[in-house]
Motif scaffolding. Sequence first.
Motif, PDB file in Angstrom:
ATOM      1  N   ILE A  54      17.552  50.062  24.585  1.00  0.00           N
ATOM      2  CA  ILE A  54      16.482  49.095  24.792  1.00  0.00           C
ATOM      3  C   ILE A  54      15.412  49.367  23.759  1.00  0.00           C
ATOM      4  N   LEU A  55      15.148  48.376  22.935  1.00  0.00           N
ATOM      5  CA  LEU A  55      14.143  48.504  21.886  1.00  0.00           C
ATOM      6  C   LEU A  55      12.950  47.641  22.261  1.00  0.00           C
ATOM      7  N   GLY A  56      11.779  48.072  21.887  1.00  0.00           N
ATOM      8  CA  GLY A  56      10.606  47.250  22.168  1.00  0.00           C
ATOM      9  C   GLY A  56       9.356  48.001  21.798  1.00  0.00           C
ATOM     10  N   SER A  57       8.295  47.264  21.614  1.00  0.00           N
ATOM     11  CA  SER A  57       7.058  47.916  21.205  1.00  0.00           C
ATOM     12  C   SER A  57       6.434  48.642  22.394  1.00  0.00           C
ATOM     13  N   SER A  58       5.389  49.389  22.098  1.00  0.00           N
ATOM     14  CA  SER A  58       4.728  50.164  23.139  1.00  0.00           C
ATOM     15  C   SER A  58       4.126  49.226  24.191  1.00  0.00           C
ATOM     16  N   GLY A  59       4.348  49.547  25.437  1.00  0.00           N
ATOM     17  CA  GLY A  59       3.781  48.726  26.515  1.00  0.00           C
ATOM     18  C   GLY A  59       4.640  47.542  26.887  1.00  0.00           C
ATOM     19  N   HIS A 101      20.678  51.791  16.343  1.00  0.00           N
ATOM     20  CA  HIS A 101      21.750  51.417  15.426  1.00  0.00           C
ATOM     21  C   HIS A 101      22.856  52.474  15.415  1.00  0.00           C
ATOM     22  N   ASP A 102      22.469  53.738  15.416  1.00  0.00           N
ATOM     23  CA  ASP A 102      23.439  54.820  15.308  1.00  0.00           C
ATOM     24  C   ASP A 102      24.261  55.027  16.571  1.00  0.00           C
ATOM     25  N   ILE A 103      23.671  54.804  17.706  1.00  0.00           N
ATOM     26  CA  ILE A 103      24.329  55.226  18.946  1.00  0.00           C
ATOM     27  C   ILE A 103      24.861  54.070  19.789  1.00  0.00           C
ATOM     28  N   ALA A 104      24.099  52.989  19.859  1.00  0.00           N
ATOM     29  CA  ALA A 104      24.350  52.012  20.925  1.00  0.00           C
ATOM     30  C   ALA A 104      25.532  51.101  20.634  1.00  0.00           C
ATOM     31  N   ASP A 105      26.176  50.644  21.717  1.00  0.00           N
ATOM     32  CA  ASP A 105      27.180  49.592  21.613  1.00  0.00           C
ATOM     33  C   ASP A 105      26.475  48.248  21.576  1.00  0.00           C
ATOM     34  N   ARG A 106      25.273  48.235  22.147  1.00  0.00           N
ATOM     35  CA  ARG A 106      24.557  46.971  22.250  1.00  0.00           C
ATOM     36  C   ARG A 106      23.065  47.292  22.240  1.00  0.00           C
ATOM     37  N   ILE A 107      22.283  46.437  21.579  1.00  0.00           N
ATOM     38  CA  ILE A 107      20.829  46.628  21.574  1.00  0.00           C
ATOM     39  C   ILE A 107      20.173  45.467  22.296  1.00  0.00           C
ATOM     40  N   ILE A 108      19.221  45.811  23.143  1.00  0.00           N
ATOM     41  CA  ILE A 108      18.498  44.768  23.869  1.00  0.00           C
ATOM     42  C   ILE A 108      17.038  44.871  23.490  1.00  0.00           C
ATOM     43  N   TYR A 109      16.451  43.750  23.124  1.00  0.00           N
ATOM     44  CA  TYR A 109      15.034  43.758  22.745  1.00  0.00           C
ATOM     45  C   TYR A 109      14.180  43.318  23.923  1.00  0.00           C
ATOM     46  N   LEU A 110      13.175  44.120  24.209  1.00  0.00           N
ATOM     47  CA  LEU A 110      12.296  43.812  25.329  1.00  0.00           C
ATOM     48  C   LEU A 110      10.910  43.510  24.772  1.00  0.00           C
ATOM     49  N   GLU A 111      10.310  42.441  25.274  1.00  0.00           N
ATOM     50  CA  GLU A 111       8.946  42.112  24.848  1.00  0.00           C
ATOM     51  C   GLU A 111       8.210  41.564  26.052  1.00  0.00           C
ATOM     52  N   ASN A 112       7.055  42.119  26.319  1.00  0.00           N
ATOM     53  CA  ASN A 112       6.260  41.694  27.477  1.00  0.00           C
ATOM     54  C   ASN A 112       7.092  41.577  28.749  1.00  0.00           C
ATOM     55  N   ARG A 149      10.220  40.886  29.085  1.00  0.00           N
ATOM     56  CA  ARG A 149      11.348  39.945  29.056  1.00  0.00           C
ATOM     57  C   ARG A 149      12.355  40.378  27.997  1.00  0.00           C
ATOM     58  N   ILE A 150      13.632  40.075  28.256  1.00  0.00           N
ATOM     59  CA  ILE A 150      14.637  40.316  27.226  1.00  0.00           C
ATOM     60  C   ILE A 150      14.585  39.150  26.261  1.00  0.00           C
ATOM     61  N   VAL A 151      14.303  39.424  24.992  1.00  0.00           N
ATOM     62  CA  VAL A 151      14.156  38.322  24.053  1.00  0.00           C
ATOM     63  C   VAL A 151      15.309  38.228  23.063  1.00  0.00           C
ATOM     64  N   ASP A 152      16.107  39.305  22.961  1.00  0.00           N
ATOM     65  CA  ASP A 152      17.218  39.239  22.013  1.00  0.00           C
ATOM     66  C   ASP A 152      18.252  40.299  22.382  1.00  0.00           C
ATOM     67  N   GLU A 153      19.448  40.156  21.834  1.00  0.00           N
ATOM     68  CA  GLU A 153      20.522  41.063  22.179  1.00  0.00           C
ATOM     69  C   GLU A 153      21.491  41.114  21.000  1.00  0.00           C
ATOM     70  N   ILE A 154      21.833  42.310  20.526  1.00  0.00           N
ATOM     71  CA  ILE A 154      22.766  42.407  19.404  1.00  0.00           C
ATOM     72  C   ILE A 154      23.896  43.348  19.789  1.00  0.00           C
ATOM     73  N   VAL A 155      25.136  42.949  19.497  1.00  0.00           N
ATOM     74  CA  VAL A 155      26.278  43.822  19.750  1.00  0.00           C
ATOM     75  C   VAL A 155      26.550  44.628  18.487  1.00  0.00           C
ATOM     76  N   MET A 156      26.703  45.915  18.630  1.00  0.00           N
ATOM     77  CA  MET A 156      26.917  46.805  17.490  1.00  0.00           C
ATOM     78  C   MET A 156      28.394  47.109  17.377  1.00  0.00           C
ATOM     79  N   GLU A 157      29.096  46.332  16.573  1.00  0.00           N
ATOM     80  CA  GLU A 157      30.547  46.483  16.586  1.00  0.00           C
ATOM     81  C   GLU A 157      31.007  47.787  15.973  1.00  0.00           C
ATOM     82  N   HIS A 158      30.269  48.283  14.970  1.00  0.00           N
ATOM     83  CA  HIS A 158      30.729  49.515  14.309  1.00  0.00           C
ATOM     84  C   HIS A 158      30.799  50.674  15.305  1.00  0.00           C
ATOM     85  N   ASN A 159      29.907  50.706  16.264  1.00  0.00           N
ATOM     86  CA  ASN A 159      29.950  51.782  17.244  1.00  0.00           C
ATOM     87  C   ASN A 159      31.058  51.590  18.264  1.00  0.00           C
TER      88      ASN A 159
END
Lengths: 228, 545
Positions: free
Chosen positions: A34-39, A200-211, A213-223
């Motif tokens: 889960i990626l997202g800015s502080s707060g 990027h290095d570890i996850a199978d999938r990245i989820i972006y959180l903002e305020n 809410r989930i605002v985006d989602e990327i599948v990391m195929e290389h992992n």
Amino acid sequence: MYVKIESLQFGYVKDEQVINDVSLSMKEGEIVAILGSSGSGKSTLLRILSGLEMPNKGEIVINEETLCATQVYIEAEKREVGMVFQDYALFPHMNVEKNIAFGLSRLPKSCRKARVKEMLELVSMEEKIDAYPHELSGGQQQRIALARALAPKPSILLLDEPFSNLDTDLKLKIRQELKMIIKKTHMTSIFVTHDYEDAHDIADRIIYLENGRIVDEIVMEHNQQNTQ
Amino acid sequence: MLRRIKSKLNLFTVTSIIAGLLIIIPLLNIFVELTAPASDAWIHIRTYLLGRYLRNTFVLIFYVSILSASLGFFAAYVITRYEFKGRKLLSWMLILPLAVPSYIMAYVYGDMTSYSGTVSRFFRSIGYDGYINVMTMQGAVIIFTLTLYPYVYMMVRSALQKQSASFIESARLLGASKWKVFWRVVLPLARPALVAGTLLVVLETLNDYGLVEYFNVQVFSFAIFNAWFSFGDVISAIRLSAILMLIVFGIVFLERAIRGRRRYNLHSKTRPVERVELKNSQKIYPVLLWMVLAFGFVIPVLQLLWFTRFANNTLFNIEMMYLIVNSISIAVFATFIIVVIAIMLANFNRGRASSFKKSWLKITNLGYAIPGAVLAIAVHMFFIDLDHMFYPLYRFVNPETGRLVLSLSLSMLVFAYVLRFMAIGYNSIEASYDKIGESFTEAAYALKSSKIKTLWTIDLPLIKTGLLSAAIIVFIDIIKELPLTLILRPTNYNTMATIVHEYASDEMLIEASIPALVLIAVASLMIYILTHAKQKRGAANVRKN
Ligand SMILES: Nc1ncnc2c1ncn2[C@@H]1O[C@H](COP(=O)(O)OP(=O)(O)OP(=O)(O)O)[C@@H](O)[C@H]1O
Ligand SMILES: [Mg+2]
């Protein structure tokens, strides 16, 4: 689906939504970052999953067990959730062995020692079994915290900013180690970070959180490929 | 070599070395005097009384420490972990019993439960012919607990406030029940504070003389006074003192040994534990705490106020005013000296750590561990030696002089106060230095500011609040002090504490009520200032580097 999270809502105070309609599904053994800015509510989301905070609305089902729904709420101590805190929270008055054995009280005494040894082997820290936390380096403390969280065989592992206390050199090495350990145990995991590299290095999938809410989602195929 | 010594010889070091010597010499004196042949009185004491003294002392400190540790911990836990009406008020008021000296509480409760006392009259008025006797070992245990638990309360409260919530949360996530979290995590993490607070309680209990004398509880300080003043036998008093000191050191070292390699404050981002509302059955907790406050402060004060109704005007006269001013000024004076020396010691402690420094500072802070009666003997003998040494000098200045000068003056008492309470001042100041770190001071040195100038313009303003609280705690302790003052004061010199003791020993509680109330009022005011002087800007925001 192994993990099913359905329209979670939560606020620390009334009329303020820190988590806003979050839904998420995960396969067994999947690693989600889960990626997202502080707060943005990353830590809060983990606290809800672990049972430390009670959501206002929503459902959580893990491994076919309903942890939270309209009529159901299972307390944190009854959930089988492993969590590694940002400050590791190793008990300073217990040595490594006691720390890891803390979550094993349901196991018969004879099995506990074996399980502690097994966990220490997993994180390659066998020789530190008698050390106290203040005698360990930051990276070593983190590995013990991981061993402690994994020891009771949780159904899911949550990690809150596992690398934020480490300096850059160490971080690269530990990131690889962590990935290896998690993959080896085939543990379904969610980890929070605000560093894209980590995700990027570890996850199978990245989820972006903002305020909240989930605002985006990327599948990391290389992992995903190099594990299946 | 000489240069190295010279570079280390500064004001801070010299003061610290002298301060250490001034405490070692009098104490060594006690052990040297042990070689004197035993007196008949000693043989009598050893054969018939020593066993009783030992047993009573252990029984007393055993129960007092268990009860005040439990009460202090309970109070701290309720205040830091639960939310309820009046919590903030209770939080500082629970410290107030510290303003009531144990001996004053003993006189008041002793009188209230006597045949003509308030409690007994109340019992008779409702037709009950019973009678409570508080003047027993049990009574002593309860009164010591009520007046001394605030030491545990204050220390544990601060430890619980600093406890990071993540420890408790990890424990819960590892499946621990509330019960297990408390016993395996919360309590052990607060253990050092609990032990340190309880140790203070034990030391204060061993120090007391007023209460045990009044209740006739025959413990060691009682025995030492008794040997010295009833048997007139200093040798026995010294032997008893040596035993008592061994007991105290035994207790202190035992705690060190148990602690071992464990540490209790791992660097951890502290997110304080959130307070929760009281559940149904827990609503009794604040009520219990208010009751403790009632018995530990409100009731004794009300009873004393009641006594003043009977005091005629002649009691509050110029003499009494003089006495009050007198005891406040000597306390202020001794406090000032302690704070100044403590600043020197704390500066000596800064910079590179060495084991010599560490052990030397431990020695300079020994005074607090030494019960008043023992310290009094040591200081008394030391001053008589000094007088012998300086006699030629006295003769030179004034050919008519008597042999004893220093030991008849107030300086002996001030000296003893400084020895005894140095540790309290030092620890508080050292803690504030620790909080600000060394970077500011080093920056000032780099700008070629001298040691004294840096101290005055950088360090002291930064640790202002710490200084204030050190001064206040020391001041409260000094105005309450009884055993040292009783023994070491010049003839006919009185403080509020000694005059209360004098009147109360003659069952003249009405006469004692005014100085007792003034003493409690001054101490309470100080506690109020201490608990409300929160640092606003400056020092509070400065973090350790
Ligand atoms: N105990 C609390 N009480 C009230 N508000 C809180 C509490 N904890 C967090 N918040 C608020 O909830 C919001 C989300 O906080 P959260 O800690 O989940 O963010 P985060 O994404 O983990 O941030 P960071 O990257 O800084 O750790 C923030 O606005 C924060 O101020
Ligand atoms: Mg966070």
